[in-house]
Write an enzyme that holds these catalytic residues in place. Structure first.
Site, PDB file in Angstrom:
ATOM      1  N   GLU A  86      27.571 -44.915 -17.095  1.00  0.00           N
ATOM      2  CA  GLU A  86      28.140 -44.887 -18.450  1.00  0.00           C
ATOM      3  C   GLU A  86      27.141 -44.336 -19.466  1.00  0.00           C
ATOM      4  O   GLU A  86      26.044 -44.890 -19.633  1.00  0.00           O
ATOM      5  CB  GLU A  86      28.568 -46.299 -18.855  1.00  0.00           C
ATOM      6  N   LYS A 281      31.074 -57.889 -21.156  1.00  0.00           N
ATOM      7  CA  LYS A 281      31.018 -56.607 -20.429  1.00  0.00           C
ATOM      8  C   LYS A 281      29.831 -55.798 -20.940  1.00  0.00           C
ATOM      9  O   LYS A 281      29.131 -55.125 -20.176  1.00  0.00           O
ATOM     10  CB  LYS A 281      32.342 -55.856 -20.607  1.00  0.00           C
ATOM     11  N   ASP A 297      22.683 -57.605  -5.304  1.00  0.00           N
ATOM     12  CA  ASP A 297      24.126 -57.625  -5.041  1.00  0.00           C
ATOM     13  C   ASP A 297      24.868 -57.813  -6.378  1.00  0.00           C
ATOM     14  O   ASP A 297      24.974 -58.923  -6.880  1.00  0.00           O
ATOM     15  CB  ASP A 297      24.400 -58.781  -4.067  1.00  0.00           C
TER      16      ASP A 297
HETATM   17  C1  MEV Z   1      31.242 -50.682 -23.647  1.00  0.00           C
HETATM   18  O1  MEV Z   1      30.861 -50.347 -22.349  1.00  0.00           O
HETATM   19  C2  MEV Z   1      30.706 -52.039 -24.029  1.00  0.00           C
HETATM   20  C3  MEV Z   1      31.152 -52.560 -25.395  1.00  0.00           C
HETATM   21  O2  MEV Z   1      32.575 -52.574 -25.474  1.00  0.00           O
HETATM   22  C4  MEV Z   1      30.617 -53.970 -25.511  1.00  0.00           C
HETATM   23  C5  MEV Z   1      31.106 -54.731 -26.728  1.00  0.00           C
HETATM   24  O3  MEV Z   1      32.214 -54.465 -27.195  1.00  0.00           O
HETATM   25  O4  MEV Z   1      30.368 -55.630 -27.150  1.00  0.00           O
HETATM   26  C6  MEV Z   1      30.654 -51.702 -26.501  1.00  0.00           C
END
Ligand code: MEV
Length: 439
Positions: A86, A281, A297
């Site tokens: 990413e 995430k 892992d």
């Molecule tokens: C994108 O990979 C991650 C974000 O969406 C995390 C967040 O919203 O805090 C930018």
């Protein structure tokens, strides 16, 4: 094209496997074979090493290996290796690292290193007799696993506790041996599973020989023996803090307003699961990239971290923030069962490079580095979200992907990048500009 099923695929040679795939699923089999072969390593020994990590390997799959420098963790400098596809993750980590290195750096604490495994079994009989039997069999469990645990014991680890848990309220006659382990610098999955399988067979054998049991009680039925990837007592804390006015920087003009909004955003992730999942995430963007680079892992880490995020009954933020008495503080507790010996760590040449770059860390040191990668990433994301919005930075990085997709020449790249220094990046705006340049 052929039908898409086959017997004995695993016994085919690598070349025959590729040919079968190419001819079964592609209208241009020669091109596909050529592409697949392009991803082989010309060093045969190196390729063989990778072929043998899994079954039915037909080629390699590349991901970028990047680095984020300038991480000051407990007063020691680190350059953190990150494997991730990413765009903007590595850039954001580097930026957050630099920002906090000028404000005292990251501080970390190991809160625990306990790993868990369970023998799940069915016992039809008197509970008190089972309790007595398990208490009397403790030594046999330890003796019978000694050949597996002796090396680990020399390194300071081993089995810590074997506990009987009554789960009959959930499923009739269901009990567990809930076993806790210390696995020092290894993640310990193989070690734990080997111990559990031995404990399970000792359990069955000793039950049959136990004179206090009825015939039915002697027939303990082991359903399964397996480690748990939920490790709520194998946790590291990473934090940053500074006087609120020290947050002032090129893009934080009003530090108090910034800190208040930041704390508010984290509070939202604490109470609102839809936001919490995305917030976490962002944490895992940093965590997974280092977990993969160091040969750990990532599925185990993901499963354990998200279970931890839901430990109070509702999925919630992994990180927390406060603004009290003029001090801004941002911290995270992460359950991380990691290894720096065993598994891929001594096999994958790039994992060895990653670990060397981290100055050959112990498992607990790696826990600290990875938790810092997580909080740094989270800081960068929430900072963008509460100030400029995320798309500005994201689309700038994504610009390169769009240019690659349209096979832009070097000259086109220079012009497009210069244009988008001053304009908002969107997929259609980039395509439009490229088309106009190509006219
Ligand atoms: C994108 O990979 C991650 C974000 O969406 C995390 C967040 O919203 O805090 C930018």
């Amino acid at each position: 094209m052929k039908a898409g099923n086959i017997n004995g695929f695993s016994k085919l040679s690598k070349r025959d496997k590729i040919n079968w795939i190419a001819q079964t699923y592609f209208s241009n089999p020669e091109d596909v074979v050529e592409l697949i072969e392009q991803y082989w390593n010309s060093d045969e020994e190196l390729q063989k090493l990778h072929d043998e990590f899994i079954e039915n390997t037909i080629t390699n799959f590349y991901l970028p290996f990047g680095v984020a420098p300038n991480f000051l963790i407990n007063d020691k400098w680190y350059t953190i290796p990150m494997v991730i596809e990413e765009s903007s993750v590595v850039a954001a980590a580097s930026k957050a690292a630099k920002f906090w290195s000028e404000r005292g750096g990251f501080k970390t604490t190991i809160l625990g290193t306990e790993k868990i495994g369970q023998v799940h079994f069915i016992y039809k009989g008197d509970k008190q007799k089972l309790e007595e039997f398990i208490a009397n069999t403790q030594q046999a469990f330890l003796d019978d696993t000694f050949s597996i645990t002796q090396n680990m014991q020399k390194r300071g680890g081993g089995i810590q506790k074997i506990e009987l848990r009554d789960k009959t309220a959930d499923i009739p006659n269901y009990y567990q041996l809930h076993v806790t382990f210390e696995t020092v610098d290894s993640m310990g999955a193989n070690f734990i599973n080997s111990c559990l399988e031995q404990i399970a067979s000792t359990l069955k054998a000793k039950a049959i020989a136990n004179i206090t049991f009825t015939e039915e009680e002697k027939q303990i039925d082991v359903v399964m023996s397996i480690l748990s990837n939920y490790v709520p007592n194998c946790v590291v804390r990473a934090e940053v803090s500074c006087p609120v006015e020290d947050l002032k920087s090129a893009d934080i003009k009003d530090p108090i307003l910034f800190a208040e909004k930041f704390v508010q955003a984290v509070r939202i992730a604490e109470v609102e699961p839809f936001r919490a999942v995305t917030h976490n995430k962002g944490v895992m963007n940093g965590v997974d990239a280092v977990v993969v680079a160091t040969g750990n892992d990532f599925r185990a880490i993901e499963a354990g971290v998200h279970a931890y995020a839901a430990r109070n009954g509702q999925y919630s933020s992994l990180s927390h923030a406060s603004l009290e008495n003029g001090i801004f503080k941002f911290w995270i507790d992460l359950p991380l069962a990691l290894g720096t010996v065993g598994g891929l760590t001594s096999l994958h040449p790039m994992v060895k490079v990653a670990l060397q770059m981290l100055q050959k860390p112990s498992a607990t040191e790696l826990m600290q580095v990875i938790a810092v990668a997580g909080i740094a990433q989270n800081f960068a994301a929430v900072k963008s979200l509460t100030t400029t919005g995320i798309q500005q930075g994201h689309m700038k990085m994504h610009l390169m992907n769009i240019l690659n997709q349209f096979k832009a020449t070097d000259a086109e790249r220079v012009k497009v990048v210069a244009h988008f220094e001053k304009h908002v990046v969107s997929h259609s705006a980039v395509v439009e500009l490229l088309e106009s340049l190509r006219k």
